[in-house]
Motif scaffolding. Structure first.
Motif, PDB file in Angstrom:
ATOM      1  N   ALA A 157       0.787  -1.323  -0.029  1.00 32.76           N
ATOM      2  CA  ALA A 157       0.064  -0.083   0.066  1.00 32.76           C
ATOM      3  C   ALA A 157       0.875   1.317   0.045  1.00 32.76           C
ATOM      4  CB  ALA A 157      -0.928  -0.209   1.154  1.00 32.76           C
ATOM      5  N   ALA A 158       2.093   1.091   0.555  1.00 32.69           N
ATOM      6  CA  ALA A 158       2.939   2.459   0.537  1.00 32.69           C
ATOM      7  C   ALA A 158       3.669   2.848  -0.539  1.00 32.69           C
ATOM      8  CB  ALA A 158       3.780   2.387   1.806  1.00 32.69           C
ATOM      9  N   TRP A 159       3.887   1.543  -1.355  1.00 30.57           N
ATOM     10  CA  TRP A 159       4.583   1.787  -2.521  1.00 30.57           C
ATOM     11  C   TRP A 159       3.607   2.459  -3.878  1.00 30.57           C
ATOM     12  CZ3 TRP A 159       7.864  -2.680  -4.727  1.00 30.57           C
ATOM     13  CH2 TRP A 159       8.822  -2.994  -4.004  1.00 30.57           C
ATOM     14  N   LEU A 160       2.292   2.119  -3.663  1.00 30.17           N
ATOM     15  CA  LEU A 160       1.524   2.633  -4.899  1.00 30.17           C
ATOM     16  C   LEU A 160       1.594   3.906  -5.160  1.00 30.17           C
ATOM     17  CD1 LEU A 160      -0.509   1.144  -6.965  1.00 30.17           C
ATOM     18  CD2 LEU A 160      -2.341   1.255  -5.458  1.00 30.17           C
ATOM     19  N   PRO A 161       1.377   4.971  -4.261  1.00 28.24           N
ATOM     20  CA  PRO A 161       1.469   6.147  -4.377  1.00 28.24           C
ATOM     21  C   PRO A 161       2.832   6.980  -4.965  1.00 28.24           C
ATOM     22  CG  PRO A 161       0.348   5.949  -2.415  1.00 28.24           C
ATOM     23  CD  PRO A 161       1.017   4.774  -2.655  1.00 28.24           C
ATOM     24  N   THR A 162       3.812   5.873  -5.046  1.00 29.98           N
ATOM     25  CA  THR A 162       4.997   6.526  -5.499  1.00 29.98           C
ATOM     26  C   THR A 162       5.318   5.935  -6.940  1.00 29.98           C
ATOM     27  OG1 THR A 162       6.350   4.282  -5.079  1.00 29.98           O
ATOM     28  CG2 THR A 162       6.042   5.951  -3.237  1.00 29.98           C
ATOM     29  N   LEU A 163       4.427   5.164  -7.561  1.00 27.05           N
ATOM     30  CA  LEU A 163       4.681   4.642  -8.778  1.00 27.05           C
ATOM     31  C   LEU A 163       3.900   5.578 -10.022  1.00 27.05           C
ATOM     32  CD1 LEU A 163       3.514   0.902  -8.189  1.00 27.05           C
ATOM     33  CD2 LEU A 163       5.811   1.765  -8.093  1.00 27.05           C
ATOM     34  N   SER A 164       4.712   5.564 -11.027  1.00 19.02           N
ATOM     35  CA  SER A 164       4.230   6.357 -12.321  1.00 19.02           C
ATOM     36  C   SER A 164       3.611   5.253 -13.177  1.00 19.02           C
ATOM     37  CB  SER A 164       5.345   7.004 -13.053  1.00 19.02           C
ATOM     38  OG  SER A 164       5.906   7.817 -12.185  1.00 19.02           O
ATOM     39  N   PHE A 165       3.821   3.959 -12.981  1.00 22.40           N
ATOM     40  CA  PHE A 165       3.293   3.074 -14.087  1.00 22.40           C
ATOM     41  C   PHE A 165       2.984   1.473 -13.026  1.00 22.40           C
ATOM     42  CE2 PHE A 165       6.405   5.322 -16.342  1.00 22.40           C
ATOM     43  CZ  PHE A 165       5.234   5.956 -17.683  1.00 22.40           C
ATOM     44  N   LEU A 166       1.732   0.944 -13.467  1.00 26.67           N
ATOM     45  CA  LEU A 166       1.520  -0.103 -12.920  1.00 26.67           C
ATOM     46  C   LEU A 166       1.480  -1.259 -14.163  1.00 26.67           C
ATOM     47  CD1 LEU A 166       0.472  -1.667 -10.289  1.00 26.67           C
ATOM     48  CD2 LEU A 166      -1.720  -1.445 -11.183  1.00 26.67           C
TER      49      LEU A 166
END
Length: 434
Positions: A157-166
């Motif tokens: 959950a803490a990673w998701l906001p740091t990503l530009s691409f999924l």
């Protein structure tokens, strides 16, 4: 929508195909595969880059290490022109969680690079938490981050906001999951969804209609292997430049040495003018190249140049041993000495084989270069702050564990620290093909 043929035509360069067909699978060439990533209009926005051993291989290495990742980035920027790899598009590159703070990222311009993060082993909460600050630091530097659908699960959950691409593997996605996934990420306005392994028009239409932003797969184009002939400079020239850069010599002196070796000059100008470096105008003079690059980045580039030279000769085998010594020295002194001394420790390790590399007595070899007293003391007499570390390195090579134990007791090191540093240093050179 365009047809697959039209899309494929966009992503295939005839010059690259003909170049690939013309080369043989020998050590004098380097190979990197690329597969395009397209937007909703099927315009190419980026390429995923993959290491290849030969022109005809289709599979990436099963595992990769910091050393192999470093060699990959170096080859992408210095041995293959990045104009041929990704031009003005994004480059998607796989990385390891252990190496998110690695120095190999220092040689690339971050705004053009997307780092593809792997899943943590067993979704280990500690590994996930430890990666987060390094991810944030990379974002702060300008890198963009990508991860698979695992990043949309609770442990990440803490990673998701740091990503530009999924990145979503459409072949592995269970039926009916897409609506839930879209709801999960709809509040993340800057997150783009990539449909990977799109192989049919039906799959493309399904995920296009679902609202995905980018697409990758055989429906658009198969990976292409890009190759380039590797031109290797003289080891003596590289060593001399490492020394000059380390002591921050005047730029005209560095420029003078660069001009003596066409292969070295060629590599440097190709690197600094590559898309991955991110300059807006072409650099044509060595003086300007050195000024733009700076001493620290030039030092690291020269070290990697030495480390990534193919290991098919006695000379490169000797250089590989020297690089191993330098890397081990670096690892042993980290945390005990200053950052400047860590760099100097690397020089001690590499230059400890200067007599063998140049074929002259060490005293004679050292007359040709100007080194600090602490480095010279270590090289000539194994004295000073670096002397005991060099004795440990040499004892490890000879498997003389009594000497190793004697010196680590004086320095307050553990046998485990020495052993792990030795193994990592060996992996550094072995994985780079030295």
């Amino acid at each position: 929508m365009q047809t697959p043929a039209e899309s494929s035509a966009q992503s295939t360069s005839p010059s690259l195909v003909s170049e690939q067909a013309a080369v043989s699978n020998d050590d004098s060439y380097t190979y990197i595969a690329r597969q395009p990533i397209v937007d909703r209009q099927q315009h190419i926005t980026g390429y995923e880059l993959l290491s290849r051993a030969t022109a005809t291989s289709t599979e990436a290495p099963a595992t990769h290490t910091r050393a192999s990742d470093t060699a990959f980035l170096f080859n992408a920027l210095s041995n293959i022109s990045s104009e041929n790899l990704f031009g003005d598009k994004l480059a998607f590159i796989n990385v390891r969680l252990d190496d998110l703070s690695g120095e190999h990222f220092d040689i690339v311009h971050p705004e053009r690079i997307v780092l593809e993060l792997p899943r943590a082993t067993s979704d280990d909460a500690q590994l996930i938490a430890e990666a987060l600050p390094r991810m944030l630091a990379l974002r702060e530097r300008g890198f963009r981050l990508a991860a698979g659908t695992f990043a949309a699960t609770a442990p990440y959950a803490a990673w998701l906001p740091t990503l530009s691409f999924l990145e979503v593997d459409v072949r592995a996605l269970p039926v009916g999951v897409v609506p839930a996934l879209m709801r999960k990420v709809e509040h993340l306005r800057n997150l783009k969804l990539i449909a990977e392994k799109v192989e049919t028009v039906q799959a493309f239409r399904e995920f296009f209609d679902a609202g995905f932003h980018l697409f990758q797969g055989y429906y658009f184009a198969r990976p292409q292997t890009v190759s380039a002939k590797v031109f290797n400079p003289a080891y003596s020239t590289v060593l001399q430049l490492i020394n000059l850069v380390n002591k921050q010599a005047e730029i005209p002196r560095i420029e003078e040495v660069l001009k003596r070796d066409p292969a070295l000059s060629f590599k440097l100008l190709r690197y600094i003018n590559s898309s991955g470096f991110g300059l807006m105008s072409e650099i044509t003079s060595f003086r300007h190249a050195v000024m733009i690059l700076g001493y620290k980045k030039l030092f690291r580039w020269l070290v990697l140049l030495m480390a990534t030279t193919p290991g098919n000769s006695a000379a490169s085998a000797i250089a590989g041993n020297a690089i191993t010594r330098g890397r081990m020295m670096e690892l042993l002194v980290q945390g005990s000495l200053s950052a400047e001394d860590v760099d100097n420790a690397f020089v001690v390790g590499v230059f400890s084989m200067l007599d063998v590399m140049l074929g002259v007595p060490l005293d004679k070899a050292l007359e040709e270069i100007s080194l600090s007293e602490s480095i010279t003391m270590a090289l000539k007499r194994h004295h000073g702050i670096f002397g005991p570390y060099l004795q440990i390195v040499e004892a490890c090579e000879q498997q003389n564990w009594m000497d190793v134990d004697l010196h680590i007791s004086l320095l307050g090191l553990s046998r485990q620290r020495v052993t792990s540093s030795h193994l990592e240093a060996l992996a550094w050179s072995d994985s780079l093909g030295i």
